[in-house]
Structure formats: structure tokens, C-alpha cells
Design an enzyme around this catalytic site. Structure first.
Site, mmCIF file in Angstrom:
data_model
loop_
_atom_site.group_PDB
_atom_site.id
_atom_site.type_symbol
_atom_site.label_atom_id
_atom_site.label_comp_id
_atom_site.label_asym_id
_atom_site.label_seq_id
_atom_site.Cartn_x
_atom_site.Cartn_y
_atom_site.Cartn_z
ATOM 1 C CE1 TYR A 136 -9.208 -6.644 13.425
ATOM 2 C CE2 TYR A 136 -7.178 -5.476 12.906
ATOM 3 C CZ TYR A 136 -8.405 -5.973 12.516
ATOM 4 O OH TYR A 136 -8.826 -5.817 11.214
ATOM 5 N NE ARG A 141 -7.000 -6.994 6.364
ATOM 6 C CZ ARG A 141 -6.643 -6.587 5.158
ATOM 7 N NH1 ARG A 141 -5.472 -6.956 4.646
ATOM 8 N NH2 ARG A 141 -7.442 -5.806 4.448
ATOM 9 C CE LYS A 164 -11.264 -3.714 13.444
ATOM 10 N NZ LYS A 164 -10.341 -2.986 12.540
#
Length: 292
Positions: A136, A141, A164
Site C-alpha cells: 500500500y 500519509r 494498492k
């Protein structure tokens, strides 16, 4: 083996009560809404779940409740990630993963590893994971971008079945799709770019907004995978305003407000996150009232 990850998965939000405790009837309502909306699989304990503010006890109870409510209707993916490689290994070992089909693990945040550090982190997870692993990448973030080159290097490892990808740079997504091994899945982590990624050869989405509009979102991705791009893009264009609204004041504040307006669950969050402004709530409400 990981074919179930093609299509639409949703990163489930965690409904809370006003006192900050988990709203289990709200969790039930949300899972049922997604199942009835023909979503392909559910992702638990992702970023959207506010997992960083969930205690160990919260996580165990929430996971057990979702497993029970889901009742094997949909495949389940669990988020196990962080910036301490050893603690991820410990968590994989200590968690009962018998009801799960894959692990979603985010690029380490805050300590900003090099590309070699990211590779070694995931190689260690690959070598110890009891389930298929989805990478991911979400630099907005984590503060670190895992490059296409590192992703493609990791794609050769046995337990790493896909990514992802929420990089926000479509060229990077295209590089991965162009050069990946045939069975390596490229799953969009960006709702607005999911259909373009599918049209380019990607495999689907792990969506935030999809849990608020499960029927529409999953149909859009299925049409995209079937090559019916005109019909698929018509759905995307109809949803575009709410895709903006959902992230205007941060995730999961936006999606929780959508779920509140739709009567699925309330929109309480745990600090430091707060609910959306009245102005944004009005825009979301107006969109939902006028949609279709």
C-alpha cells in the site's frame, strides 16, 4: 489465488458513538449495506477505519464483530502495517487470520526509509506472512513514495500479490501496469483515478466512497473491467462532485458524513479528527438528495 481482489473492495470506516466507543449496530449496518451493494471484498483496519486511534482491545473486538456479521459472505482483507517491521511480524503472528484472505500493509510512515529500506521491510514481511500480501503506497500519509521500480522489484516475491497504489501520480501507476508480472494486481487507492487505472489495465479499487455508494461504484468498476468504458465513465462523472466532497475536509470525516446522511451510521470521529463543517455537510446533503 488472489483473483477475488479484482473489482471493488472498500476500506471500512469505524462507526463510533458520541462517547467515542465503537458503535457495533452501526458496524453491522455498514457491512450489510456494502454486501447488499455488490462490493467484491471488505478491508478492515485500514486508514479509513481510524486504526491509529483504535486500542488493541478495540481492534480485536471490531475484527471479531465484522467476521461475525459478514458471515463469510465476502472475502476479508486486514490491514497490518506500521513503521516498525518487527512489530508487524509480531502482529501477524499474534492475530487469528483464519477468516482473512489477504493482508494489506502500508509503506512505513514517519521514519522515511530509503527505497532499499522499503524493499527489505516488505521482503521481511513476504518471508513471514501466512497470507498473500498487498502493498500500500500512500505518500500523502506516509511522507515517502515507494517508486515504481521498488514496486516492480517487490512484485517478483512469492507472497506479494499486488499493490494498492494511491500515489496521485498517474504516470507512476502506468509504469507499474506496463511492466508488472502478469498475475500482479494493480489496485487503485484513489477513488477518482480508479476507473482510468482500470481502463489502462489495472484490476480495481480499494475505495473509501464505495461504501457510501456501493452499487454505483462496484458497477462502474465491473463495467470498466469488462471494457464498457463509456457506461463506466458516465457513472464516474455522475459521482465526481461527491468524490471531491468526501476528501475536502479529510478522510474519514467526509465518508462518515455521507453514511450519516444515508442513515447507515453516525459521523462521530476520534480526536484529533473532527466532523465536517456545516457548509460541507450541506453540499453533501444536496448532492445525495439530487443524485439520480
Amino acid at each position: 489465488m488472489s483473483g477475488f481482489l479484482r473489482g471493488t473492495g472498500v476500506a471500512l470506516a469505524t462507526p463510533f458513538n458520541e462517547d467515542g466507543s465503537i458503535d457495533y449496530p452501526g458496524v453491522t449496518s455498514l457491512v450489510d449495506f456494502c454486501v447488499k451493494g455488490n462490493i467484491e471484498y471488505l478491508v478492515v483496519l485500514g486508514t479509513t477505519a481510524e486504526s491509529v486511534t483504535l486500542s488493541k482491545k478495540d481492534k480485536v473486538e471490531l475484527v471479531n464483530h465484522i467476521i461475525k456479521v459478514n458471515n463469510k459472505r465476502l472475502p476479508l482483507v486486514i490491514g497490518i502495517g506500521g513503521n516498525n517491521t518487527q512489530s508487524i511480524l509480531d502482529e501477524m503472528k499474534d492475530t487469528d487470520l483464519s477468516d482473512f484472505d489477504a493482508i494489506l500493509s502500508v509503506v512505513p510512515m514517519y521514519n522515511k526509509p530509503t527505497q532499499e529500506g522499503i524493499y527489505q521491510h516488505y521482503k521481511t514481511i513476504n518471508d513471514n506472512a501466512p497470507l498473500p500480501v498487498l502493498l500500500y503506497n500512500v505518500p500523502s500519509r506516509t511522507g515517502t513514495n515507494m517508486t515504481a521500480e521498488t514496486t516492480l522489484r517487490l512484485a517478483k516475491l512469492e507472497n506479494i500479490v499486488g499493490i494498492k497504489e494511491a500515489v496521485g501520480d498517474f504516470t507512476q501507476v502506468l509504469k507499474i501496469i506496463k511492466n508488472k508480472p502478469q498475475d500482479f494486481l494493480v489496485i487503485s487507492g484513489d477513488d477518482a483515478l480508479a476507473l482510468p487505472a482500470v481502463a489502462a489495465g489495472g484490476d480495481g479499487v480499494i475505495s473509501v466512497v464505495g461504501q457510501g455508494f456501493p452499487e454505483e461504484f462496484s458497477e462502474m468498476i465491473r463495467l470498466g473491467l469488462a471494457g464498457q468504458t463509456q457506461k463506466a465513465f458516465a457513472i464516474l462523472y455522475s459521482l465526481l462532485p461527491v468524490l471531491d466532497y468526501a476528501f475536502e475536509e479529510g478522510n474519514p470525516a467526509g465518508i462518515k458524513n455521507i453514511l450519516k446522511i444515508k442513515g447507515i451510521c453516525d459521523d462521530y470521529l476520534r480526536l484529533p479528527l473532527v466532523s465536517v463543517s456545516k457548509e460541507l455537510e450541506e453540499k453533501i446533503k444536496k448532492f445525495i438528495e439530487n443524485y439520480k
